[in-house]
Design an enzyme around this catalytic site. Structure first.
Site, PDB file in Angstrom:
ATOM      1  N   ASN A 125      37.428  39.717  50.563  1.00 40.89           N
ATOM      2  CA  ASN A 125      37.725  40.732  49.566  1.00 40.89           C
ATOM      3  C   ASN A 125      36.688  40.791  48.565  1.00 40.89           C
ATOM      4  O   ASN A 125      36.739  40.410  47.398  1.00 40.89           O
ATOM      5  CB  ASN A 125      39.157  40.291  48.911  1.00 40.89           C
ATOM      6  CG  ASN A 125      39.764  41.719  48.000  1.00 40.89           C
ATOM      7  OD1 ASN A 125      39.090  42.459  47.819  1.00 40.89           O
ATOM      8  ND2 ASN A 125      40.825  41.215  48.023  1.00 40.89           N
TER       9      ASN A 125
ATOM     10  N   TYR B 149      36.171  39.730  39.625  1.00 39.46           N
ATOM     11  CA  TYR B 149      36.240  38.207  39.044  1.00 39.46           C
ATOM     12  C   TYR B 149      34.983  37.741  38.593  1.00 39.46           C
ATOM     13  O   TYR B 149      35.146  37.191  37.442  1.00 39.46           O
ATOM     14  CB  TYR B 149      37.014  37.444  40.102  1.00 39.46           C
ATOM     15  CG  TYR B 149      38.416  37.849  40.611  1.00 39.46           C
ATOM     16  CD1 TYR B 149      38.987  38.907  39.713  1.00 39.46           C
ATOM     17  CD2 TYR B 149      38.756  37.340  41.734  1.00 39.46           C
ATOM     18  CE1 TYR B 149      40.390  39.095  40.219  1.00 39.46           C
ATOM     19  CE2 TYR B 149      39.821  37.834  42.352  1.00 39.46           C
ATOM     20  CZ  TYR B 149      40.768  38.668  41.733  1.00 39.46           C
ATOM     21  OH  TYR B 149      41.739  39.234  42.150  1.00 39.46           O
TER      22      TYR B 149
ATOM     23  N   GLY C 290      44.047  46.522  37.912  1.00 40.79           N
ATOM     24  CA  GLY C 290      43.949  45.193  38.343  1.00 40.79           C
ATOM     25  C   GLY C 290      43.352  44.347  37.072  1.00 40.79           C
ATOM     26  O   GLY C 290      43.906  43.509  36.598  1.00 40.79           O
TER      27      GLY C 290
END
Length: 167
Positions: free
Chosen positions: A131, A138, A104
Site C-alpha cells: 500500500n 505515513y 485519511g
C-alpha cells in the site's frame, strides 16, 4: 474527543451504536481493498457489544463528506511497559470515491488529538507493504517503521490448544 468537528465539507464524529451496520459495511470494504474479505467474520451485534456495550473494547470515528459516509477509524488503548499508555489504530479507511481529499490525514489527526488528550506517548498501527500511497502518507507525517519487530498472531485451534495446556 468528546464531539465532532467540521472542516469545509468534512465532518469527523464519534461513532455510535446506530453506526454498527455502516461500520461493518466499511470494514468489509477495507477487507476487500486489502484482498482479505474471506477473513471477515464480524457481525453488527459483535460491533454493538464490543464498541458500545458496558465495557467498550474499541472506539470509532466516522468521516462524512458532505453528509455521506466517507471513511472511518477504529482504535483502542493499550499499555507499553517501556513507555506507558498509547493508542492502537486498528483500521483507517477512506472509501475510494472520497480519496485524495485529505480525509485519511484528518482521521489520523483526530485520533492523534485523542492520544494527546489522554496523555499517550504515541500511536501504533500497521500497513500492508504493497500500500504505497498509505506508506508515503505515513512517512510524510513522520511515522517510523521499526522493521526489527515482527507481527505475531495466535488464533483458532492453536489459540484453543494453548489455552487448554497445563504446565
Amino acid at each position: 474527543m468528546n464531539g465532532s468537528f467540521r472542516l469545509a465539507m468534512l465532518l469527523i464524529r464519534p461513532a455510535n451504536i446506530d453506526d454498527c451496520g455502516l461500520l461493518r459495511a466499511m470494514i468489509r470494504e477495507l477487507a476487500e481493498f486489502e484482498r482479505l474479505l474471506e477473513f471477515v467474520t464480524i457481525r453488527e451485534e459483535d460491533l454493538a457489544r464490543d464498541g458500545f456495550g458496558e465495557n467498550p473494547r474499541f472506539r470509532a470515528l466516522i468521516a462524512e463528506w458532505d453528509g455521506q459516509a466517507a471513511g472511518y477509524a477504529i482504535f483502542f488503548g493499550y499499555y507499553s511497559t517501556w513507555a506507558g499508555a498509547a493508542l492502537y489504530l486498528e483500521d483507517l479507511f477512506v472509501r475510494e470515491k472520497f480519496r485524495s481529499r485529505g480525509i485519511g490525514k484528518a482521521l489520523l489527526a483526530a485520533v492523534a488529538r485523542i492520544a494527546v488528550e489522554q496523555d499517550c506517548y504515541g500511536m501504533h498501527w500497521e500497513v500492508l507493504d504493497w500500500n504505497q500511497k498509505a506508506i508515503e502518507l505515513y512517512q510524510a507525517l513522520g511515522a517510523e517503521f521499526p522493521d526489527q519487530w515482527r507481527r505475531v498472531m495466535l488464533s483458532g485451534e492453536a489459540l484453543q490448544k494453548l489455552a487448554e495446556s497445563r504446565p
